[in-house]
Motif scaffolding. Structure first.
Motif, PDB file in Angstrom:
ATOM      1  N   ARG A   7      58.651  39.573  33.472  1.00 49.53           N
ATOM      2  CA  ARG A   7      59.904  39.302  34.176  1.00 49.53           C
ATOM      3  C   ARG A   7      59.986  40.105  35.473  1.00 49.53           C
ATOM      4  N   LEU A   8      59.466  41.326  35.446  1.00 50.91           N
ATOM      5  CA  LEU A   8      59.476  42.123  36.663  1.00 50.91           C
ATOM      6  C   LEU A   8      58.537  41.546  37.715  1.00 50.91           C
ATOM      7  N   LEU A   9      57.442  40.950  37.286  1.00 47.66           N
ATOM      8  CA  LEU A   9      56.572  40.259  38.238  1.00 47.66           C
ATOM      9  C   LEU A   9      57.239  39.003  38.779  1.00 47.66           C
ATOM     10  N   GLY A  10      58.027  38.348  37.915  1.00 50.12           N
ATOM     11  CA  GLY A  10      58.700  37.125  38.338  1.00 50.12           C
ATOM     12  C   GLY A  10      59.808  37.369  39.344  1.00 50.12           C
ATOM     13  N   ASN A  11      60.535  38.491  39.221  1.00 49.25           N
ATOM     14  CA  ASN A  11      61.611  38.770  40.177  1.00 49.25           C
ATOM     15  C   ASN A  11      61.172  39.707  41.300  1.00 49.25           C
ATOM     16  N   ASN A  12      59.843  39.869  41.482  1.00 47.62           N
ATOM     17  CA  ASN A  12      59.255  40.614  42.608  1.00 47.62           C
ATOM     18  C   ASN A  12      59.575  42.105  42.566  1.00 47.62           C
ATOM     19  N   THR A  13      59.905  42.616  41.381  1.00 47.09           N
ATOM     20  CA  THR A  13      60.003  44.072  41.262  1.00 47.09           C
ATOM     21  C   THR A  13      58.629  44.705  41.440  1.00 47.09           C
ATOM     22  N   TYR A  14      57.636  44.101  40.834  1.00 46.58           N
ATOM     23  CA  TYR A  14      56.248  44.500  41.023  1.00 46.58           C
ATOM     24  C   TYR A  14      55.477  43.315  41.595  1.00 46.58           C
ATOM     25  N   GLU A  15      54.475  43.616  42.379  1.00 43.59           N
ATOM     26  CA  GLU A  15      53.648  42.582  42.974  1.00 43.59           C
ATOM     27  C   GLU A  15      52.497  42.166  42.063  1.00 43.59           C
ATOM     28  N   ALA A  16      51.976  43.098  41.281  1.00 47.86           N
ATOM     29  CA  ALA A  16      50.840  42.811  40.408  1.00 47.86           C
ATOM     30  C   ALA A  16      50.769  43.873  39.337  1.00 47.86           C
ATOM     31  N   ALA A  17      50.089  43.522  38.248  1.00 50.36           N
ATOM     32  CA  ALA A  17      49.816  44.443  37.145  1.00 50.36           C
ATOM     33  C   ALA A  17      48.483  44.044  36.549  1.00 50.36           C
ATOM     34  N   PHE A  18      47.538  44.971  36.516  1.00 49.27           N
ATOM     35  CA  PHE A  18      46.194  44.627  36.039  1.00 49.27           C
ATOM     36  C   PHE A  18      45.473  45.889  35.592  1.00 49.27           C
ATOM     37  N   PRO A  19      44.558  45.759  34.636  1.00 46.48           N
ATOM     38  CA  PRO A  19      43.686  46.896  34.296  1.00 46.48           C
ATOM     39  C   PRO A  19      42.618  47.058  35.371  1.00 46.48           C
ATOM     40  N   PRO A  20      42.225  48.277  35.676  1.00 43.21           N
ATOM     41  CA  PRO A  20      41.250  48.472  36.765  1.00 43.21           C
ATOM     42  C   PRO A  20      39.833  48.163  36.308  1.00 43.21           C
ATOM     43  N   HIS A  21      39.018  47.778  37.261  1.00 42.40           N
ATOM     44  CA  HIS A  21      37.584  47.694  36.999  1.00 42.40           C
ATOM     45  C   HIS A  21      37.029  49.102  36.774  1.00 42.40           C
ATOM     46  N   GLU A  22      35.867  49.174  36.148  1.00 43.09           N
ATOM     47  CA  GLU A  22      35.288  50.467  35.797  1.00 43.09           C
ATOM     48  C   GLU A  22      34.458  51.057  36.930  1.00 43.09           C
ATOM     49  N   GLY A  23      34.683  50.624  38.153  1.00 40.70           N
ATOM     50  CA  GLY A  23      33.932  51.130  39.289  1.00 40.70           C
ATOM     51  C   GLY A  23      33.271  50.001  40.047  1.00 40.70           C
ATOM     52  N   GLY A  24      32.373  50.346  40.945  1.00 35.35           N
ATOM     53  CA  GLY A  24      31.680  49.350  41.743  1.00 35.35           C
ATOM     54  C   GLY A  24      30.629  48.608  40.943  1.00 35.35           C
ATOM     55  N   TYR A  25      30.254  47.432  41.447  1.00 35.97           N
ATOM     56  CA  TYR A  25      29.260  46.629  40.751  1.00 35.97           C
ATOM     57  C   TYR A  25      27.883  46.709  41.414  1.00 35.97           C
ATOM     58  N   LYS A  26      27.768  47.519  42.457  1.00 36.32           N
ATOM     59  CA  LYS A  26      26.480  47.710  43.105  1.00 36.32           C
ATOM     60  C   LYS A  26      26.177  49.197  43.197  1.00 36.32           C
ATOM     61  N   SER A  27      24.891  49.496  43.310  1.00 32.48           N
ATOM     62  CA  SER A  27      24.444  50.873  43.396  1.00 32.48           C
ATOM     63  C   SER A  27      23.295  50.968  44.391  1.00 32.48           C
ATOM     64  N   ARG A  28      23.184  52.128  45.020  1.00 31.87           N
ATOM     65  CA  ARG A  28      22.083  52.346  45.952  1.00 31.87           C
ATOM     66  C   ARG A  28      20.744  52.489  45.223  1.00 31.87           C
ATOM     67  N   HIS A  29      20.809  52.922  43.970  1.00 32.62           N
ATOM     68  CA  HIS A  29      19.591  53.192  43.226  1.00 32.62           C
ATOM     69  C   HIS A  29      19.318  52.040  42.271  1.00 32.62           C
ATOM     70  N   PRO A  30      18.057  51.721  42.020  1.00 36.60           N
ATOM     71  CA  PRO A  30      17.730  50.638  41.078  1.00 36.60           C
ATOM     72  C   PRO A  30      18.152  51.001  39.662  1.00 36.60           C
ATOM     73  N   ILE A  31      18.582  50.004  38.928  1.00 35.01           N
ATOM     74  CA  ILE A  31      19.095  50.239  37.586  1.00 35.01           C
ATOM     75  C   ILE A  31      17.975  50.615  36.618  1.00 35.01           C
ATOM     76  N   LYS A  32      16.752  50.205  36.895  1.00 38.14           N
ATOM     77  CA  LYS A  32      15.660  50.501  35.976  1.00 38.14           C
ATOM     78  C   LYS A  32      15.325  51.979  35.939  1.00 38.14           C
ATOM     79  N   THR A  33      15.483  52.655  37.067  1.00 37.93           N
ATOM     80  CA  THR A  33      15.113  54.064  37.120  1.00 37.93           C
ATOM     81  C   THR A  33      16.302  55.001  36.954  1.00 37.93           C
TER      82      THR A  33
END
Length: 996
Positions: A335-361
């Motif tokens: 209801r708070l999202l519907g009446n624009n009290t809040y703009e969004a509500a979501f669980p966060p991602h666990e970080g970035g999906y890319k890395s500078r280092h290869p996943i194998k090593t």
């Protein structure tokens, strides 16, 4: 030096445990004897060189282990600690308490909320039976202990914790500072704190008008709501029935099978075991969480006991039931999202999906990074999906969707292979087909003109290419492929039931029942004045009267029929266009178009129809949304089911109405030369080519299926990519008074997630709808287009990676929801399977020329008196037999030819009953009706027999579930007995080995 430090840490850990009245049970009586018996390493170099040995998923002895519950460290970690500060242990334990299992209470920055931080015990290498199962010490963990000894602070991922670096962010709320709903927001956040949640606000770095509220659930709050929600949590390693069975029955056979399997090459589609983490909760028995019986549960680490998806579900449960104003209905984040009290509500991602280092090593940074590398990348399109990891990150509902999509894609492989074989059979026999030969060699066969005024007669050999292309799809393999696909649909659904049963068992959904859903805010607002007592909860709630529900349902059904009539109107418009185009192309000045007027008419008609279909789909979605809201469904699941059914009906009729027209009505009511049936007394109705109407149906299906899949894939990935690109473009500028952020990596996680696209409001409805409509194309008219399964297979291989890339990189993390099946879509799939049998029977009998050729070969052909011969020999003269004669002198046509031929079974003009149906017509009609009856009964019988033979749940799974239920009862009894005996011994009372 290091060994002395480790021994000192262990000794101090035991002393602290004794101070907290925690019983540490040891088989050998001392740490030193334990190390001697088990061969524990005392050197860090030896620990680092030792390879980690993971226990088998299916081979842990549990019955013996159930006699001695691991009560030392598990019980130690499960004892509720006092919020008051405890004196710390002197010495080195004071500096390493944050990384090596010494616990002490921490105080929040505001001084109001206190919480307890615990870290995983890493100072033991090999556990005894009395110790909980732990992973071996890794170099990273030892370095963390070393850093803590030197006073260093561990690195913290940006955007995943509060400012103190300890409290994990479980949910994100977003609001605008300029929003006028300040009082509601403050009351809501105050009530959230009263529920035990911790909040921290953070301004956006890209827009000064945006404020983020970070929400954290402490341990006590998680335990309280986990108990209220009956969340099942692990308490003991599983003992599998198949392990005991393999030791007693047929062990040699299984050993021999494993040996043979080891000789075979490794399946390249399987993911490497080293690439995925060991998801331990799938190997444990579970039970509804209870704070009173917390000592039963395997709590190695409070920070990881509740997974991220479970924490998000708990937070969502609290947010949905927290009030923001006084009043019975003034609650919930929706209801708070519907009446624009809040703009969004979501669980966060666990970080970035890319890395500078290869996943194998260097390994994966987080589960999101792991999902991207092992699931969402295009380079691993041939690999199986990591369903356990998908379920852990996105929840069971999304996990079941991808499991169903993967199962459907795998089942398409045999269907596509058979379809390709049928197509190749038609390709190799195209030139040798007797029907195609007669058409291509009919240079003297004059066909009646396509229109009465401007058209001229044409020779049958002009349509040679058309006849050969028709043979590609209308050949002897058509009937076999139609029967195969009808059986395939049944096998697919029956084996999916078994696969779903296995997944619900592995994901611990067997005993899960969907909790009582909350009412939709629109329903409560509409019917707040009418109440009744809920028969389940016993509490009063808004009620929709039957008369009101019936009237709204009638209006909704009327709207559905109106939209279906709109579809039929569009089909009628396409039919009129085809009639006009046929007349124009048949009298075209360009000889190439005039010679191939059939292809020109069908091609332009299909393209126009496709554009109308895609335009109406936009209208249908809005109408379905409006009609569903008009019904005022009680709960969100009822709303989703009603909306899904409407969307399916609209789009199914929209996609297949023109296909049904071509399959069953095209050329059936055209009349005959001299007495053609005309539309509006102006345009002559379209008729089929002398080789049949199947090629028109094939062209219709191929074009719509191909272009629609391309359009859907663009809308699924291209549109979110464009939206996110536009968001990143605005981030580079100084927008809304925000800071100029040049490097995206500097943004915290909540800012990155806010700039992603939210999951569409319909959830998985669009995803399921696309695949179910494709399933209809693959099965309903598959007799006319055997390449449909191949196109579906290629599309689904791309679809899986498109959806994976979209969920991991382009969308905010959705709320992890639970589900036990795919919902209303399973019933829709079964309905499509039944409809497919009927339509394929009619396609073969009416649209295809299989029955006329069959009747001619066994009744009128040259093989009637000679017994069985080759099919082509028996069809000699078939084309001449299927064409009737018309006297053009009866019309005003000024052609030089006296007679022309047309496709029908009618008497010649010199007969005593000219232009009447011949006996061959009635034989063909009777054979068609008989084939429909025999085909439907035969296929339905085979489908029912197969469904009866395939149980919905595998037998070994049933046996495993019954055995585990028995073992769970034994374990609970033994654990409770041991706990009560230990409590009596601690209090100085007498005890014995029977129940106290």
């Amino acid at each position: 030096m290091y060994s002395a430090v480790l021994l000192f840490v262990i000794r101090n850990s035991i002393n602290v445990g004794n101070q907290l009245n925690v019983a540490m049970v040891h088989h050998s009586g001392s740490i030193q004897s334990f190390k001697q018996q088990k061969g524990m390493h005392t050197s860090i170099s030896e620990i680092l060189k030792e390879k980690s040995l993971k226990p088998s998923r299916r081979s842990l002895p549990c019955l013996a282990q159930s006699q001695t519950h691991p009560i030392n460290l598990n019980h130690f970690l499960s004892v509720p600690l006092s919020p008051e500060p405890k004196p710390e242990v002197e010495g080195l334990s004071q500096s390493i308490s944050t990384s090596c299992s010494l616990l002490r209470p921490q105080t929040a920055e505001d001084g109001k909320d206190q919480y307890v931080e615990e870290s995983e015990v890493t100072c033991e290498t090999k556990p005894d039976e009395s110790f909980p199962l732990q992973k071996p010490v890794t170099r990273a963990k030892l370095e963390a202990c070393t850093d803590s000894l030197q006073g260093k602070k561990p690195a913290i991922s940006s955007g995943l914790f509060f400012r103190d670096g300890k409290k994990r962010i479980d949910y994100i709320l977003v609001y605008k500072k300029s929003s006028p709903q300040v009082e509601k927001r403050c009351t809501f956040e105050k009530n959230l704190r009263a529920e035990g949640l911790m909040l921290e606000k953070e301004p956006s770095l890209t827009n000064n008008d945006i404020m983020f509220v970070k929400v954290h659930a402490p341990w006590d709050t998680l335990c309280k709501y986990a108990e209220r929600m009956n969340i099942r949590m692990p308490f003991r390693k599983k003992c599998y029935f198949t392990d005991w069975k393999s030791k007693t029955l047929g062990s040699r056979f299984h050993l021999r099978c494993r040996q043979i399997k080891s000789w075979l090459p490794r399946n390249p589609m399987k993911l490497d075991k080293e690439a995925l983490p060991d998801l331990e909760e799938s190997d444990c028995y579970t039970a509804p969480f209870s704070r009173a019986r917390m000592h039963h549960f395997t709590i190695n680490n409070r920070e990881t006991f509740f997974s991220n998806s479970t924490r998000s579900r708990i937070l969502h449960h609290v947010l949905q039931r927290t009030k923001y104003e006084e009043g019975k209905l003034k609650m919930g984040i929706n209801r708070l999202l519907g009446n624009n009290t809040y703009e969004a509500a979501f669980p966060p991602h666990e970080g970035g999906y890319k890395s500078r280092h290869p996943i194998k090593t260097h390994g994966a940074q987080n589960h999101r990074h792991l999902l991207y590398e092992r699931w969402a990348r295009w380079g691993i399109w041939y690999k199986y999906q990591p369903l356990d990891l998908i379920r852990r990150y996105f929840g069971e509902k999304i996990g079941l969707y991808f499991a169903w999509l993967g199962w459907y894609t795998g089942m398409l492989i045999p269907a596509a292979l058979v379809g390709v074989f049928v197509f190749l059979y038609g390709l190799f026999t195209m030139d040798s087909s007797q029907v195609s030969k007669e058409i291509c060699e009919a240079n003297t066969t004059i066909m009646c003109p396509m229109c009465e005024d401007t058209c001229e007669p044409w020779t049958l050999s002009d349509s040679c290419v058309y006849a050969k292309v028709t043979h590609l799809f209308d050949n002897g393999g058509t009937v076999f492929f139609a029967i195969f696909m009808a059986i395939w649909a049944t096998v697919f659904l029956e084996f999916w039931k078994r696969r779903r049963a296995e997944l619900t068992y592995d994901w611990d959904l067997i005993d899960w029942e969907e909790e009582e859903e909350e009412l939709r805010p629109q329903f409560e607002a509409k019917y707040s004045g009418v109440e009744r007592v809920n028969p389940i909860s016993g509490k009063p709630e808004p009620f929709q009267p039957f008369t009101d529900k019936l009237s709204r349902l009638m209006v909704s059904v009327s709207g559905i029929f109106f939209m279906i009539s709109l579809v039929l109107t569009a089909v009628f418009a396409v039919v009129v266009f085809r009639l006009i185009a046929m007349e124009k192309f048949a009298s075209f000045n360009w000889n190439f178009v005039k010679k191939n007027w059939q292809f020109a008419t069908s091609g332009t008609g299909v393209c126009i129809n496709f554009m109308i279909i895609m335009s109406l789909n936009v209208v249908y979605e809005k109408v379905a949304y409006l009609l569903t809201n008009l019904e005022h469904p009680r709960t969100e699941s009822e709303w989703e089911n009603s909306f899904s059914l409407k969307m399916f009906l609209f789009q199914f009729v929209n996609l297949n109405s023109s296909t049904f027209y071509i399959a069953f009505f095209l050329g059936r009511f055209a009349g005959r030369p001299g007495k053609y049936n005309k539309l509006f007394n102006r345009w002559r109705l379209e008729e089929c080519h002398p080789s049949g109407c199947l090629i028109d149906l094939c062209l219709q299906m191929g074009v719509i299926m191909f272009f629609k899949q391309i359009w859907n894939n663009f809308m699924e990935l291209g549109y979110p990519l464009l939206q996110n690109w536009w968001s990143r473009r605005k981030m580079k500028k100084v927008g809304g008074g925000g800071q100029n952020v040049e490097n995206k990596a500097q943004l915290p996680q909540w800012d990155k997630d806010w700039n992603l696209q939210p999951m569409n409001t319909h959830g998985l409805v669009d995803e399921y709808l696309e695949m179910v409509l494709q399933f209809g194309f693959t099965t309903i008219f598959v007799a006319a287009f055997p390449l449909a399964p191949l196109l579906a297979l290629l599309n689904n291989i791309i679809e899986i990676r498109l959806d994976a890339y979209k969920f991991v990189t382009q969308w905010r993390r959705p709320m992890p929801a639970r589900a036990t099946d795919i919902g209303i879509w399973h019933g829709i799939l079964e309905g499509i399977g039944v409809l497919a049998v009927i339509t394929n029977a009619f396609v073969i009998a009416i649209t295809s020329d299989y029955i006329p050729r069959f009747v001619y070969a066994f009744k009128y052909g040259p093989c009637v008196d000679k017994g069985h011969h080759h099919e082509d020999e028996c069809l000699r003269g078939y084309m001449n037999s299927s064409l009737s004669v018309f006297d053009m002198g009866e019309t005003k046509n000024s052609s030089q030819f006296r007679y022309c031929r047309y496709r029908d079974y009618r008497a010649p003009p010199w007969s005593s009953v000219p232009y009447e149906f011949t006996l061959q017509f009635w034989h063909v009609l009777a054979a068609r009706l008989a084939f429909i009856i025999v085909f439907e009964h035969l296929v339905y019988g085979i489908k029912s027999f197969i469904a009866y033979l395939i149980p919905d749940m595998p037998k070994d799974l049933c046996d495993r579930m019954r055995r585990e239920k028995y073992l769970m009862q034994e374990m609970m009894y033994e654990a409770e007995l041991e706990h009560l005996q230990k409590e009596r011994k601690k209090n100085g009372g007498r005890y014995h080995h029977e129940w106290p």
